[in-house]
Design a protein around this motif. Structure first.
Motif, mmCIF file in Angstrom:
data_model
loop_
_atom_site.group_PDB
_atom_site.id
_atom_site.type_symbol
_atom_site.label_atom_id
_atom_site.label_comp_id
_atom_site.label_asym_id
_atom_site.label_seq_id
_atom_site.Cartn_x
_atom_site.Cartn_y
_atom_site.Cartn_z
ATOM 1 N N GLU A 25 42.833 45.700 53.607
ATOM 2 C CA GLU A 25 42.699 46.159 52.217
ATOM 3 C C GLU A 25 43.833 45.616 51.350
ATOM 4 O O GLU A 25 43.608 45.186 50.214
ATOM 5 C CB GLU A 25 42.701 47.688 52.183
ATOM 6 C CG GLU A 25 42.589 48.302 50.801
ATOM 7 C CD GLU A 25 41.213 48.172 50.174
ATOM 8 O OE1 GLU A 25 41.074 48.468 48.984
ATOM 9 O OE2 GLU A 25 40.273 47.764 50.895
ATOM 10 N N ALA A 26 45.048 45.622 51.891
ATOM 11 C CA ALA A 26 46.183 45.089 51.142
ATOM 12 C C ALA A 26 45.998 43.594 50.877
ATOM 13 O O ALA A 26 46.319 43.102 49.787
ATOM 14 C CB ALA A 26 47.480 45.340 51.912
ATOM 15 N N ALA A 27 45.466 42.875 51.867
ATOM 16 C CA ALA A 27 45.213 41.449 51.673
ATOM 17 C C ALA A 27 44.147 41.234 50.602
ATOM 18 O O ALA A 27 44.264 40.321 49.779
ATOM 19 C CB ALA A 27 44.781 40.815 52.999
ATOM 20 N N LEU A 28 43.089 42.079 50.602
ATOM 21 C CA LEU A 28 42.050 41.985 49.581
ATOM 22 C C LEU A 28 42.619 42.206 48.182
ATOM 23 O O LEU A 28 42.260 41.515 47.228
ATOM 24 C CB LEU A 28 40.962 43.025 49.841
ATOM 25 C CG LEU A 28 39.788 42.653 50.739
ATOM 26 C CD1 LEU A 28 38.876 43.853 50.919
ATOM 27 C CD2 LEU A 28 39.016 41.467 50.182
ATOM 28 N N ARG A 29 43.521 43.165 48.075
ATOM 29 C CA ARG A 29 44.090 43.513 46.771
ATOM 30 C C ARG A 29 45.258 42.616 46.386
ATOM 31 O O ARG A 29 45.692 42.617 45.232
ATOM 32 C CB ARG A 29 44.569 44.969 46.781
ATOM 33 C CG ARG A 29 43.456 45.995 46.985
ATOM 34 C CD ARG A 29 44.013 47.400 46.836
ATOM 35 N NE ARG A 29 42.988 48.434 46.990
ATOM 36 C CZ ARG A 29 43.058 49.625 46.433
ATOM 37 N NH1 ARG A 29 44.102 49.962 45.689
ATOM 38 N NH2 ARG A 29 42.092 50.518 46.626
ATOM 39 N N GLY A 30 45.816 41.911 47.360
ATOM 40 C CA GLY A 30 46.988 41.090 47.087
ATOM 41 C C GLY A 30 48.232 41.917 46.824
ATOM 42 O O GLY A 30 49.046 41.564 45.949
ATOM 43 N N VAL A 31 48.400 43.011 47.580
ATOM 44 C CA VAL A 31 49.543 43.898 47.389
ATOM 45 C C VAL A 31 50.274 44.080 48.721
ATOM 46 O O VAL A 31 49.724 43.811 49.788
ATOM 47 C CB VAL A 31 49.091 45.277 46.845
ATOM 48 C CG1 VAL A 31 48.388 45.111 45.505
ATOM 49 C CG2 VAL A 31 48.204 46.002 47.847
ATOM 50 N N PRO A 32 51.530 44.543 48.687
ATOM 51 C CA PRO A 32 52.272 44.783 49.927
ATOM 52 C C PRO A 32 51.714 45.976 50.705
ATOM 53 O O PRO A 32 51.003 46.823 50.166
ATOM 54 C CB PRO A 32 53.699 45.075 49.435
ATOM 55 C CG PRO A 32 53.748 44.573 48.033
ATOM 56 C CD PRO A 32 52.373 44.738 47.494
ATOM 57 N N LEU A 33 52.074 46.025 51.983
ATOM 58 C CA LEU A 33 51.703 47.128 52.865
ATOM 59 C C LEU A 33 52.962 47.763 53.424
ATOM 60 O O LEU A 33 53.840 47.073 53.935
ATOM 61 C CB LEU A 33 50.837 46.615 54.015
ATOM 62 C CG LEU A 33 50.460 47.653 55.084
ATOM 63 C CD1 LEU A 33 49.516 48.706 54.504
ATOM 64 C CD2 LEU A 33 49.826 46.976 56.298
ATOM 65 N N ARG A 34 53.064 49.088 53.330
ATOM 66 C CA ARG A 34 54.173 49.836 53.937
ATOM 67 C C ARG A 34 53.637 50.621 55.128
ATOM 68 O O ARG A 34 52.699 51.411 54.985
ATOM 69 C CB ARG A 34 54.807 50.794 52.927
ATOM 70 C CG ARG A 34 55.955 51.606 53.531
ATOM 71 C CD ARG A 34 56.515 52.616 52.529
ATOM 72 N NE ARG A 34 57.174 51.970 51.426
ATOM 73 C CZ ARG A 34 58.433 51.545 51.432
ATOM 74 N NH1 ARG A 34 59.179 51.705 52.507
ATOM 75 N NH2 ARG A 34 58.956 50.969 50.371
ATOM 76 N N VAL A 35 54.208 50.407 56.291
ATOM 77 C CA VAL A 35 53.820 51.115 57.512
ATOM 78 C C VAL A 35 54.918 52.130 57.831
ATOM 79 O O VAL A 35 56.075 51.755 58.033
ATOM 80 C CB VAL A 35 53.629 50.153 58.697
ATOM 81 C CG1 VAL A 35 53.173 50.920 59.937
ATOM 82 C CG2 VAL A 35 52.614 49.058 58.343
ATOM 83 N N VAL A 36 54.540 53.400 57.892
ATOM 84 C CA VAL A 36 55.505 54.478 58.095
ATOM 85 C C VAL A 36 55.276 55.136 59.459
ATOM 86 O O VAL A 36 54.153 55.545 59.788
ATOM 87 C CB VAL A 36 55.390 55.549 56.987
ATOM 88 C CG1 VAL A 36 56.350 56.711 57.255
ATOM 89 C CG2 VAL A 36 55.665 54.917 55.633
ATOM 90 N N HIS A 37 56.334 55.217 60.239
ATOM 91 C CA HIS A 37 56.308 55.983 61.488
ATOM 92 C C HIS A 37 57.204 57.205 61.287
ATOM 93 O O HIS A 37 58.413 57.065 61.041
ATOM 94 C CB HIS A 37 56.823 55.149 62.657
ATOM 95 C CG HIS A 37 57.027 55.950 63.907
ATOM 96 N ND1 HIS A 37 55.979 56.453 64.638
ATOM 97 C CD2 HIS A 37 58.164 56.354 64.543
ATOM 98 C CE1 HIS A 37 56.451 57.123 65.672
ATOM 99 N NE2 HIS A 37 57.777 57.083 65.633
#
Length: 287
Positions: A25-37
């Motif tokens: 989805e982030a690639a589709l939108r062209g936006v960064p992705l934050r992964v939180v653990h």
């Protein structure tokens, strides 16, 4: 990262599926992705409390490996990872306000067999100020290339919320998908020797009236997204059952969540979709 997507990762298969969907989805939108653990911690993490920071150090290598895998699948994707000692739901909700979308994993058996959805997913979906997508383990990160046109199914209530429809049409536009707008309703029965049954003529007439109303409700959002094909559909049997039945082949299901004065909660239709739809379910908050 106001336009970024945030997702939660706990090492489970369902969180892997959610992270994969969020990355696509982030690639589709062209936006960064934050992964939180995040992991629960009773009390406040401090420098003099080494037990609070130990899990963070052990999680970092796994998060780094996950980020690298995502970048290989989606070259150019900006992936940021974060490990924090906090209640997972609270940590994700605190970050949701600075992001456009939250993506989390859910678990279940499918159908109406009685599913279990993670408490974190339910808590975030009920309280988030931004849309939340819940993804099942095994859900594809992108629409399958099998010749079938991708489809976004959106549940439309009597008072359709513009924010819910806009989200559905925008997602369909990104995917080259069709929108199936579904309104479920209950027919009023009458008594016969065989029991309570609805008069067929009344059902057909009322169904036609509701479909006309549904088509009219879609006019503004269709005008804003003229390239998106939309199908208006009414079904008897109640809103929840109608939405689940219509979404059997959906790539994404979109439902609304109305703000309540007595506190945040998910409505019956949102619960039905989350528990019984195999496709990822987007819960969109609205007034």
């Amino acid at each position: 990262m106001a336009h970024a997507i945030v997702t939660g990762f706990d090492g489970s298969a369902r969180s892997e599926a959610a992270v994969g969907w969020a990355a696509a989805e982030a690639a589709l939108r062209g936006v960064p992705l934050r992964v939180v653990h995040a992991w629960p911690w009773l009390g406040t993490a401090r420098a003099d409390r080494p037990a609070a920071v130990a899990p963070r150090h052990s999680a970092l290598p796994e998060l780094d490996e996950l980020a690298e895998r995502l970048r290989q699948v989606h070259p150019g994707l900006d992936v940021v990872t974060e490990a924090v000692a906090d209640d997972p739901a609270d940590a994700l909700l605190a970050r949701a306000t600075d992001h456009r979308l939250v993506v989390l994993g859910s678990r279940g058996l499918g159908g109406f067999a009685g599913l279990l959805v993670g408490s974190v997913g339910l808590a975030v979906a009920a309280r988030s100020a931004v849309p939340v997508v819940l993804v099942r383990d095994g859900a594809p990160a992108a629409p399958a290339d099998g010749g079938r046109r991708p489809e976004v199914v959106v549940g439309v209530a009597g008072e359709s919320a513009p924010a819910v429809l806009e989200f559905a049409f925008a997602e369909a536009e990104r995917r080259g998908a069709r929108v199936r707008a579904v309104h479920g309703w209950e027919a009023v029965p009458f008594w016969t020797a065989a029991g309570w049954v609805p008069p067929q003529e009344d059902v057909e007439l009322r169904g036609a009236e509701l479909r006309d109303e549904l088509v009219k409700a879609l006019v503004p959002v269709r005008s804003a997204h003229p390239g998106v094909e939309a199908v208006a559909e009414t079904r008897t049997g109640g809103a929840g059952h109608a939405l689940v039945a219509a979404s059997a082949d959906a790539d994404l299901v979109v439902v609304g969540r109305r703000a309540h004065r007595l506190g945040p909660r998910l409505g019956a239709v949102a619960h039905a979709a989350i528990h019984h739809c195999a496709a990822p379910v987007a819960v969109v908050p609205h007034d």
